[in-house]
Design a protein around this motif. Structure first.
Motif, short mmCIF file in Angstrom:
data_model
loop_
_atom_site.label_atom_id
_atom_site.label_comp_id
_atom_site.label_asym_id
_atom_site.label_seq_id
_atom_site.Cartn_x
_atom_site.Cartn_y
_atom_site.Cartn_z
N ALA A 183 0.82 -1.21 0.00
CA ALA A 183 0.00 0.00 0.00
C ALA A 183 0.86 1.26 0.00
N LEU A 184 1.90 1.27 0.82
CA LEU A 184 2.74 2.45 0.92
C LEU A 184 3.82 2.50 -0.14
N GLY A 185 4.27 1.35 -0.58
CA GLY A 185 5.44 1.29 -1.46
C GLY A 185 6.69 1.27 -0.60
N GLU A 186 7.68 0.51 -1.04
CA GLU A 186 8.90 0.38 -0.24
C GLU A 186 9.60 1.70 -0.03
N GLU A 187 9.62 2.57 -1.06
CA GLU A 187 10.30 3.86 -0.92
C GLU A 187 9.58 4.75 0.08
N ASN A 188 8.24 4.81 0.00
CA ASN A 188 7.48 5.62 0.95
C ASN A 188 7.63 5.09 2.37
N LEU A 189 7.61 3.77 2.52
CA LEU A 189 7.78 3.18 3.84
C LEU A 189 9.15 3.54 4.40
N ALA A 190 10.17 3.47 3.57
CA ALA A 190 11.53 3.83 4.01
C ALA A 190 11.58 5.31 4.41
N GLU A 191 10.88 6.17 3.66
CA GLU A 191 10.86 7.60 3.98
C GLU A 191 10.14 7.83 5.32
N ILE A 192 9.01 7.16 5.50
CA ILE A 192 8.27 7.30 6.76
C ILE A 192 9.13 6.79 7.91
N ALA A 193 9.78 5.65 7.70
CA ALA A 193 10.65 5.10 8.75
C ALA A 193 11.75 6.09 9.09
N ALA A 227 9.97 -3.16 11.25
CA ALA A 227 9.22 -2.99 12.51
C ALA A 227 8.05 -2.04 12.30
N LEU A 228 8.26 -1.00 11.50
CA LEU A 228 7.19 -0.04 11.24
C LEU A 228 6.05 -0.70 10.47
N ALA A 229 6.37 -1.48 9.44
CA ALA A 229 5.33 -2.17 8.66
C ALA A 229 4.52 -3.11 9.55
N ALA A 230 5.20 -3.86 10.40
CA ALA A 230 4.51 -4.78 11.30
C ALA A 230 3.63 -4.02 12.28
N TYR A 231 4.14 -2.92 12.81
CA TYR A 231 3.38 -2.13 13.77
C TYR A 231 2.15 -1.50 13.11
N GLU A 262 -0.61 10.81 12.77
CA GLU A 262 -1.30 11.53 11.69
C GLU A 262 -0.53 11.40 10.39
N PHE A 263 0.78 11.51 10.46
CA PHE A 263 1.61 11.40 9.27
C PHE A 263 1.43 10.04 8.61
N ILE A 264 1.45 8.97 9.41
CA ILE A 264 1.30 7.61 8.88
C ILE A 264 -0.09 7.41 8.30
N ILE A 265 -1.12 7.87 9.00
CA ILE A 265 -2.49 7.75 8.48
C ILE A 265 -2.60 8.42 7.13
N LEU A 266 -2.11 9.65 7.04
CA LEU A 266 -2.25 10.39 5.79
C LEU A 266 -1.44 9.76 4.67
N GLN A 267 -0.24 9.32 4.95
CA GLN A 267 0.56 8.66 3.93
C GLN A 267 -0.15 7.39 3.44
N PHE A 268 -0.63 6.61 4.38
CA PHE A 268 -1.28 5.35 4.05
C PHE A 268 -2.54 5.61 3.21
N THR A 269 -3.38 6.52 3.66
CA THR A 269 -4.64 6.74 2.96
C THR A 269 -4.44 7.42 1.62
N GLN A 270 -3.42 8.25 1.50
CA GLN A 270 -3.14 8.84 0.19
C GLN A 270 -2.75 7.75 -0.80
#
Length: 148
Positions: A59-69, A78-82, A135-143
């Protein structure tokens, strides 16, 4: 950092930290339009459907997940699992009647609970602004889900 970049960062930060009723209604709309039955169940009043870590990564994409992390100080795995475990709970808490609430007390309590158990720091950096990682994670995920 140039003035244009600083302005862009400030603009991006303001986009992430707004919690106006209109913005929250837009979040509800994105979640409800999602093709994912699981995501729709989090906002709805029925039981929450689970999501897996690989689905979070997709859903987030590996690059976006890495940026959020990076922005939250977490390990990507750990972030993806959480997020897979706790995002359904968080969305459910902030949408008690099938709509995202604009009640600051409900939002603050849900975000605080999400952040207290999390594998990341208490704030995320967006440009020069500090924002709540929930909030940042919610918005990234839902976008990302909303574009899918």
């Amino acid at each position: 950092m140039g003035l244009a970049e600083g302005s862009r960062n400030a603009s991006n930060a303001l986009g992430f930290i707004r919690t106006t009723e209109g913005h929250l209604n837009e979040l509800t709309s994105i979640l409800q339009r999602s093709q994912s039955v699981a995501v729709q169940s989090w906002v709805g009043t029925e039981a929450n459907e689970p999501i897996t870590s690989p689905e979070v990564v997709t859903a987030l994409g590996e690059e976006n997940l890495a940026e959020i992390a990076e922005k939250t100080g977490a390990d990507s795995g750990a972030l993806a699992a959480y997020v897979a475990d706790q995002l359904p709970v968080l969305i459910d808490q902030i949408s008690p009647d099938g709509q995202i609430t604009s009640d600051p007390a409900v939002l603050d309590q849900a975000y605080t609970e999400f952040e207290n158990k999390a594998p990341f720091t208490a704030t995320a950096r967006i440009g020069m602004a500090a924002v709540r990682p929930a909030e940042f994670i919610i918005l990234q995920f839902t976008q990302e889900v909303g574009q899918g």
